[in-house]
Design a protein around this motif. Structure first.
Motif, PDB file in Angstrom:
ATOM      1  N   LEU A   7     148.870  54.588  42.760  1.00  0.00           N
ATOM      2  CA  LEU A   7     148.337  53.454  43.264  1.00  0.00           C
ATOM      3  C   LEU A   7     148.558  52.187  43.711  1.00  0.00           C
ATOM      4  CD1 LEU A   7     147.788  50.975  40.256  1.00  0.00           C
ATOM      5  CD2 LEU A   7     151.159  51.864  40.416  1.00  0.00           C
ATOM      6  N   LEU A   8     149.546  52.588  44.423  1.00  0.00           N
ATOM      7  CA  LEU A   8     149.708  51.897  46.007  1.00  0.00           C
ATOM      8  C   LEU A   8     148.010  51.686  46.932  1.00  0.00           C
ATOM      9  CD1 LEU A   8     153.594  51.983  47.285  1.00  0.00           C
ATOM     10  CD2 LEU A   8     152.036  50.157  45.777  1.00  0.00           C
ATOM     11  N   ALA A   9     147.979  53.191  47.105  1.00  0.00           N
ATOM     12  CA  ALA A   9     146.804  53.006  48.111  1.00  0.00           C
ATOM     13  C   ALA A   9     145.283  52.638  47.208  1.00  0.00           C
ATOM     14  CB  ALA A   9     146.527  55.191  47.737  1.00  0.00           C
ATOM     15  N   GLY A  10     145.189  52.465  45.613  1.00  0.00           N
ATOM     16  CA  GLY A  10     144.005  51.848  45.166  1.00  0.00           C
ATOM     17  C   GLY A  10     144.336  50.498  44.961  1.00  0.00           C
ATOM     18  N   LEU A  11     145.818  49.876  45.358  1.00  0.00           N
ATOM     19  CA  LEU A  11     145.650  48.342  45.776  1.00  0.00           C
ATOM     20  C   LEU A  11     145.360  47.631  46.476  1.00  0.00           C
ATOM     21  CD1 LEU A  11     147.417  45.946  44.072  1.00  0.00           C
ATOM     22  CD2 LEU A  11     148.896  47.009  45.328  1.00  0.00           C
ATOM     23  N   ALA A  12     145.810  48.940  47.549  1.00  0.00           N
ATOM     24  CA  ALA A  12     145.838  48.756  49.130  1.00  0.00           C
ATOM     25  C   ALA A  12     143.752  48.726  49.444  1.00  0.00           C
ATOM     26  CB  ALA A  12     146.469  49.692  50.286  1.00  0.00           C
ATOM     27  N   GLY A  13     143.140  49.470  48.641  1.00  0.00           N
ATOM     28  CA  GLY A  13     141.896  49.049  48.504  1.00  0.00           C
ATOM     29  C   GLY A  13     141.441  48.442  48.123  1.00  0.00           C
TER      30      GLY A  13
ATOM     31  N   PRO B 178     146.523  38.615  50.757  1.00  0.00           N
ATOM     32  CA  PRO B 178     147.495  39.869  50.891  1.00  0.00           C
ATOM     33  C   PRO B 178     148.460  40.061  51.491  1.00  0.00           C
ATOM     34  CG  PRO B 178     144.956  39.814  51.653  1.00  0.00           C
ATOM     35  CD  PRO B 178     145.586  38.445  51.246  1.00  0.00           C
ATOM     36  N   VAL B 179     149.317  39.292  51.561  1.00  0.00           N
ATOM     37  CA  VAL B 179     150.511  39.067  52.759  1.00  0.00           C
ATOM     38  C   VAL B 179     151.543  39.069  51.712  1.00  0.00           C
ATOM     39  CG1 VAL B 179     152.417  37.652  53.743  1.00  0.00           C
ATOM     40  CG2 VAL B 179     149.921  37.775  54.276  1.00  0.00           C
ATOM     41  N   TRP B 180     151.424  38.229  50.732  1.00  0.00           N
ATOM     42  CA  TRP B 180     151.872  38.243  48.697  1.00  0.00           C
ATOM     43  C   TRP B 180     152.543  39.132  48.241  1.00  0.00           C
ATOM     44  CZ3 TRP B 180     155.664  34.479  48.310  1.00  0.00           C
ATOM     45  CH2 TRP B 180     155.444  33.462  48.525  1.00  0.00           C
ATOM     46  N   VAL B 181     150.820  40.065  47.974  1.00  0.00           N
ATOM     47  CA  VAL B 181     151.217  41.377  47.617  1.00  0.00           C
ATOM     48  C   VAL B 181     151.812  42.242  48.177  1.00  0.00           C
ATOM     49  CG1 VAL B 181     149.275  42.750  46.880  1.00  0.00           C
ATOM     50  CG2 VAL B 181     148.239  40.868  46.542  1.00  0.00           C
ATOM     51  N   ALA B 182     151.895  42.249  49.380  1.00  0.00           N
ATOM     52  CA  ALA B 182     152.253  43.407  50.252  1.00  0.00           C
ATOM     53  C   ALA B 182     153.583  42.757  50.414  1.00  0.00           C
ATOM     54  CB  ALA B 182     151.604  42.926  51.457  1.00  0.00           C
ATOM     55  N   ALA B 183     154.290  41.662  49.790  1.00  0.00           N
ATOM     56  CA  ALA B 183     155.813  41.350  49.960  1.00  0.00           C
ATOM     57  C   ALA B 183     156.118  42.304  48.472  1.00  0.00           C
ATOM     58  CB  ALA B 183     155.921  39.974  50.397  1.00  0.00           C
TER      59      ALA B 183
ATOM     60  N   VAL C 114     155.242  44.407  47.075  1.00  0.00           N
ATOM     61  CA  VAL C 114     155.198  45.890  46.628  1.00  0.00           C
ATOM     62  C   VAL C 114     156.479  46.223  47.450  1.00  0.00           C
ATOM     63  CG1 VAL C 114     154.272  48.184  47.827  1.00  0.00           C
ATOM     64  CG2 VAL C 114     152.582  46.239  47.073  1.00  0.00           C
ATOM     65  N   VAL C 115     156.903  45.622  48.870  1.00  0.00           N
ATOM     66  CA  VAL C 115     157.924  46.342  49.981  1.00  0.00           C
ATOM     67  C   VAL C 115     159.075  46.224  48.964  1.00  0.00           C
ATOM     68  CG1 VAL C 115     159.463  45.430  51.878  1.00  0.00           C
ATOM     69  CG2 VAL C 115     156.157  45.689  52.230  1.00  0.00           C
TER      70      VAL C 115
ATOM     71  N   ALA D 216     151.497  52.316  53.281  1.00  0.00           N
ATOM     72  CA  ALA D 216     152.496  52.823  53.729  1.00  0.00           C
ATOM     73  C   ALA D 216     153.609  52.922  53.193  1.00  0.00           C
ATOM     74  CB  ALA D 216     152.702  52.966  55.181  1.00  0.00           C
ATOM     75  N   THR D 217     153.711  52.439  52.565  1.00  0.00           N
ATOM     76  CA  THR D 217     154.612  51.967  51.054  1.00  0.00           C
ATOM     77  C   THR D 217     154.921  53.217  50.332  1.00  0.00           C
ATOM     78  OG1 THR D 217     155.200  49.574  51.360  1.00  0.00           O
ATOM     79  CG2 THR D 217     156.253  50.556  49.436  1.00  0.00           C
ATOM     80  N   GLY D 218     153.908  53.004  49.822  1.00  0.00           N
ATOM     81  CA  GLY D 218     153.941  54.701  48.555  1.00  0.00           C
ATOM     82  C   GLY D 218     153.276  56.186  50.112  1.00  0.00           C
ATOM     83  N   MET D 219     153.272  55.598  50.989  1.00  0.00           N
ATOM     84  CA  MET D 219     153.706  57.540  51.795  1.00  0.00           C
ATOM     85  C   MET D 219     155.258  57.657  52.115  1.00  0.00           C
ATOM     86  SD  MET D 219     151.255  59.603  53.518  1.00  0.00           S
ATOM     87  CE  MET D 219     149.801  58.842  53.513  1.00  0.00           C
TER      88      MET D 219
END
Length: 291
Positions: free
Chosen positions: A182-188, A128-133, A135-136, A18-21
């Protein structure tokens, strides 16, 4: 506290995508292919992991595939001047079809090494939480602290005026599609790290949830308004909470997209109303020239 941590972990994949979106929506664009990018990136990583490659090689390969996908979207939208809706709708089906062909529509069980990464903890928070943090924080700093980040808002407000002001509109449009891919791929990749399997349904209709999270967080579908933090973060947490509640209530999973669609419809209706009100206020400030 434990419930909050669970929601944070469950929302990580959605929040990354959603960040990329959000970045694409800020420029008044849209990317419907993010779910397929998630899937094809996960398939790439899964194939390499099943072949005995390291997690690092699989991770980098997934990101490269996602970048290529984002570059293709950006090329057709920016250089070939095809509508983003048409381009990304086409690449959505292409990516999904290629991924299903590569997996023969079968789930791929992955080695324990990827599962260990997904369950790894640091300071009490899972990977996953650290990766999301990260990115945000990165997206928030870009939008609020850099010139190019602020220029995205200008492009979304008035593309032609931004071009006349010397803003590199074409370059920034290409960048946001690259970053979104890139962020969608990271999410996958994060998604398969969480569950340890590549499912044929991975990423299906996740573009709807990502759009909903962005719009619920205050990002306008018309461009020029929105924030990753706290906006998209709150939107992703709300979407995840709704899905978790539906799951707890044993609601038919096939009804989830209907609920998401309803949320999007409501958010878009509110956004349209706000835009109309803003336009009316702007018209009231215009004074007729005196003779």
């Amino acid at each position: 506290m434990m419930a909050l941590l669970n929601i944070l972990t469950q929302s990580s994949v959605l929040l990354i995508g959603a960040t990329g979106m959000t970045l694409v929506l800020l420029t008044a664009g849209i990317d419907l292919s993010v779910g397929s990018i998630m899937f094809i990136s996960a398939v790439t990583a899964g194939k390499l992991l099943s072949a005995g490659q390291s997690v690092g090689v699989a991770f980098l390969s997934a990101l490269v595939v996602a970048l290529i996908y984002g570059a293709i979207n950006g090329f057709f939208v920016v250089r070939m001047r095809v509508m983003a809706f048409i381009v990304t709708l086409s690449t959505l089906y292409i990516g999904r079809g290629f991924g299903l062909w590569a997996t023969e529509t079968r789930a791929m069980n992955l080695p324990d090494s990827i599962g260990a990464l997904g369950s790894a903890r640091f300071l009490g928070l899972q990977f996953p939480v650290w990766v999301a943090a990260i990115v945000v924080v990165g997206a928030h700093v870009w939008l609020s602290r850099t010139q190019s980040g602020r220029q995205l808002y200008a492009i979304g407000q008035d593309r032609e005026a931004a071009r006349k002001a010397g803003i590199p509109v074409a370059r920034l449009d290409s960048v946001v599609f690259l970053v979104c891919g890139l962020l969608a791929g990271l999410a996958g990749f994060v998604a398969i790290a969480q569950v340890g399997v590549v499912s044929p349904s991975l990423g299906t209709q996740r573009e709807l949830s990502m759009i909903a999270a962005s719009v619920l967080g205050g990002t306008s579908l018309f461009g020029g308004r929105g924030r990753v933090f706290p906006g998209t973060v709150v939107g992703a947490l709300l979407i995840t909470s709704v899905e978790a509640t539906l799951n707890t209530m044993n609601v038919d999973p096939y009804l989830y997209p209907l609920v998401t669609a309803g949320i999007i419809f409501g958010a878009v209706a509110i956004d349209s109303f706000r835009n109309q009100q803003a336009l009316r206020r702007a018209l009231r400030r215009i004074r007729p020239l005196r003779a």
